[in-house]
Design a protein around this motif. Structure first.
Motif, PDB file in Angstrom:
ATOM      1  N   PRO A   1     -65.755 -27.247  11.781  1.00 45.27           N
ATOM      2  CA  PRO A   1     -65.116 -28.517  11.412  1.00 45.27           C
ATOM      3  C   PRO A   1     -64.981 -28.666   9.898  1.00 45.27           C
ATOM      4  N   ASP A   2     -63.977 -29.451   9.478  1.00 48.07           N
ATOM      5  CA  ASP A   2     -63.693 -29.605   8.048  1.00 48.07           C
ATOM      6  C   ASP A   2     -64.909 -30.102   7.267  1.00 48.07           C
ATOM      7  N   ALA A   3     -65.620 -31.072   7.811  1.00 45.78           N
ATOM      8  CA  ALA A   3     -66.757 -31.641   7.087  1.00 45.78           C
ATOM      9  C   ALA A   3     -67.839 -30.600   6.849  1.00 45.78           C
ATOM     10  N   ASP A   4     -68.050 -29.728   7.823  1.00 49.71           N
ATOM     11  CA  ASP A   4     -69.073 -28.690   7.673  1.00 49.71           C
ATOM     12  C   ASP A   4     -68.606 -27.589   6.735  1.00 49.71           C
ATOM     13  N   ARG A   5     -67.303 -27.338   6.720  1.00 48.61           N
ATOM     14  CA  ARG A   5     -66.771 -26.374   5.741  1.00 48.61           C
ATOM     15  C   ARG A   5     -67.041 -26.861   4.331  1.00 48.61           C
ATOM     16  N   GLU A   6     -66.776 -28.119   4.097  1.00 47.62           N
ATOM     17  CA  GLU A   6     -66.987 -28.671   2.758  1.00 47.62           C
ATOM     18  C   GLU A   6     -68.478 -28.690   2.401  1.00 47.62           C
ATOM     19  N   ARG A   7     -69.294 -28.980   3.391  1.00 51.69           N
ATOM     20  CA  ARG A   7     -70.741 -28.987   3.156  1.00 51.69           C
ATOM     21  C   ARG A   7     -71.234 -27.596   2.759  1.00 51.69           C
TER      22      ARG A   7
ATOM     23  N   SER B   1     -78.526 -28.087  15.019  1.00 54.30           N
ATOM     24  CA  SER B   1     -78.022 -28.459  13.701  1.00 54.30           C
ATOM     25  C   SER B   1     -78.612 -27.534  12.638  1.00 54.30           C
TER      26      SER B   1
ATOM     27  N   ARG C   1     -61.944 -20.250   3.643  1.00 54.16           N
ATOM     28  CA  ARG C   1     -61.046 -20.985   4.530  1.00 54.16           C
ATOM     29  C   ARG C   1     -60.660 -20.134   5.743  1.00 54.16           C
TER      30      ARG C   1
END
Length: 357
Positions: free
Chosen positions: A124-130, A296, A115
């Motif tokens: 971004p949050d979505a990429d952190r979770e990915r 990407s 984190r």
């Protein structure tokens, strides 16, 4: 080396679908038996190492010493199991020791560190979770069991498998990454790349790779000033002028000084590219600069891309070329002397940064 049955230096190549491609483990088998690196602690890779040793009439319990170039699981993952089988002494640089003996948790297993790091990069949050999901999927068994380690530092001399090794600290990719230099003339049975004129070769781990540029910034987020540290490591390799380098992945490097100089020049070119991105876009985060540089990204490269961008931005910030405002970096000097931000070598005029790619 006088007497004994002579030493063999043999490469055992192991599969690796997660990181930089096929791993190289080196067998030093003379008065005693040693390995340089071990491969990742995945069942299929373990079996490959078992089979590779068996081809030489050896097993884990025959290994007396392990010299680890760095803490990454694809290099150190099986060290603890091999040690448990036969009591091998495990050597690793003091800066990486805690990640091999289990007293420190690596990024891929530490959600708090993830984190903090991903916020600093502006991910971004979505990429952190990915990326966290990728870690969860691949990392459960990568590191294997912890090993009891013997720490080494730059300039130390160790003996492994009947071969005298000089510890050469080459930080950047990790804090403690170390090469091991040796004189091939003292290794009967080894075929020096330069024949009778060879005086020094080295196991370089991921400090020097034949195909890719080792990742800097994402591969070990503990390293302060990672790009500056790695640039100095590359300059040191050039200065040592090794006859050959035996890397952590893929094939032997027969002109390691030129390869190191080419990677160093590659980072000069990449630094100029980062400046161009900021000049064209205005203030940007490491994540946004990574997108401009690499597009990407998938899997482990979601870590390596912004980490590399961050290392360049951090290097430029230290030189006063950019200023950091929160997670974004603003260009202060659009036309700096980029060459002055890196060490120089005698080979700089002979290489092209594209050779480092």
């Amino acid at each position: 080396m006088a007497g004994g049955r002579g030493v063999r230096v043999k490469r055992i190549q192991l599969g690796n679908t997660v990181f930089e491609g096929a791993n190289d483990v080196y067998l030093l088998d003379g008065e005693a038996t040693a390995l340089v690196d071990t491969g990742v602690a995945l069942p299929a890779v373990r079996e490959e190492l078992v089979d590779g040793l068996a081809e030489h009439g050896l097993s884990f319990r025959d290994v007396d010493a392990i010299a680890l170039t760095h803490w990454h699981p694809d290099h150190a993952g099986l060290a603890g199991e091999i040690q448990a089988a036969g009591g091998a002494e495990v050597y690793v640089h003091e800066a990486d020791a805690a990640l091999v003996d289990g007293t420190e948790t690596p990024l891929f297993a530490d959600r708090d560190l993830q984190r903090e790091t991903f916020e600093r990069w502006g991910m971004p949050d979505a990429d952190r979770e990915r990326l966290s999901g990728f870690f969860d999927a691949v990392s459960a068994d990568l590191s294997g069991r912890p090993a009891d380690v013997t720490t080494v530092s730059d300039g130390d001399a160790i003996r492994a498998g009947g071969v005298g090794l000089e510890v050469l600290h080459l930080p950047g990719h990790t804090a403690g990454l170390s090469g091991f230099a040796f004189d091939p003339r003292t290794v009967p049975g080894h075929d020096p790349v330069a024949g009778d004129d060879a005086t020094e070769e080295a196991f370089t781990g991921d400090a020097l790779l034949p195909k890719y540029t080792p990742n800097v910034g994402g591969a070990d987020v503990r390293v302060e000033g990672a790009l500056a540290a790695y640039a100095e490591s590359l300059a040191r390799i050039v200065a040592r002028d090794f006859d050959a380098a035996h890397p952590g992945h893929r094939r032997r490097i027969d002109d390691p000084s030129r390869r190191a100089a080419a990677i160093l020049d590659h980072h000069r070119h990449r630094t100029r590219r980062v400046i161009e991105v900021l000049d064209g876009s205005g203030p940007a985060t490491a994540w946004e600069v990574s997108a401009a540089l690499f597009g990407s990204l998938e899997e482990i490269h979601v870590l390596h891309g912004p980490g590399e961008a961050f290392s360049h931005l951090d290097h430029l910030a230290a030189a006063g070329v950019v200023e950091r405002d929160g997670t974004a970096y603003r260009l202060v000097d659009p036309d700096p002397d980029v060459g002055a931000l890196f060490p120089t070598t005698p080979l700089d005029d002979l290489v092209d940064g594209s050779e480092g790619a």
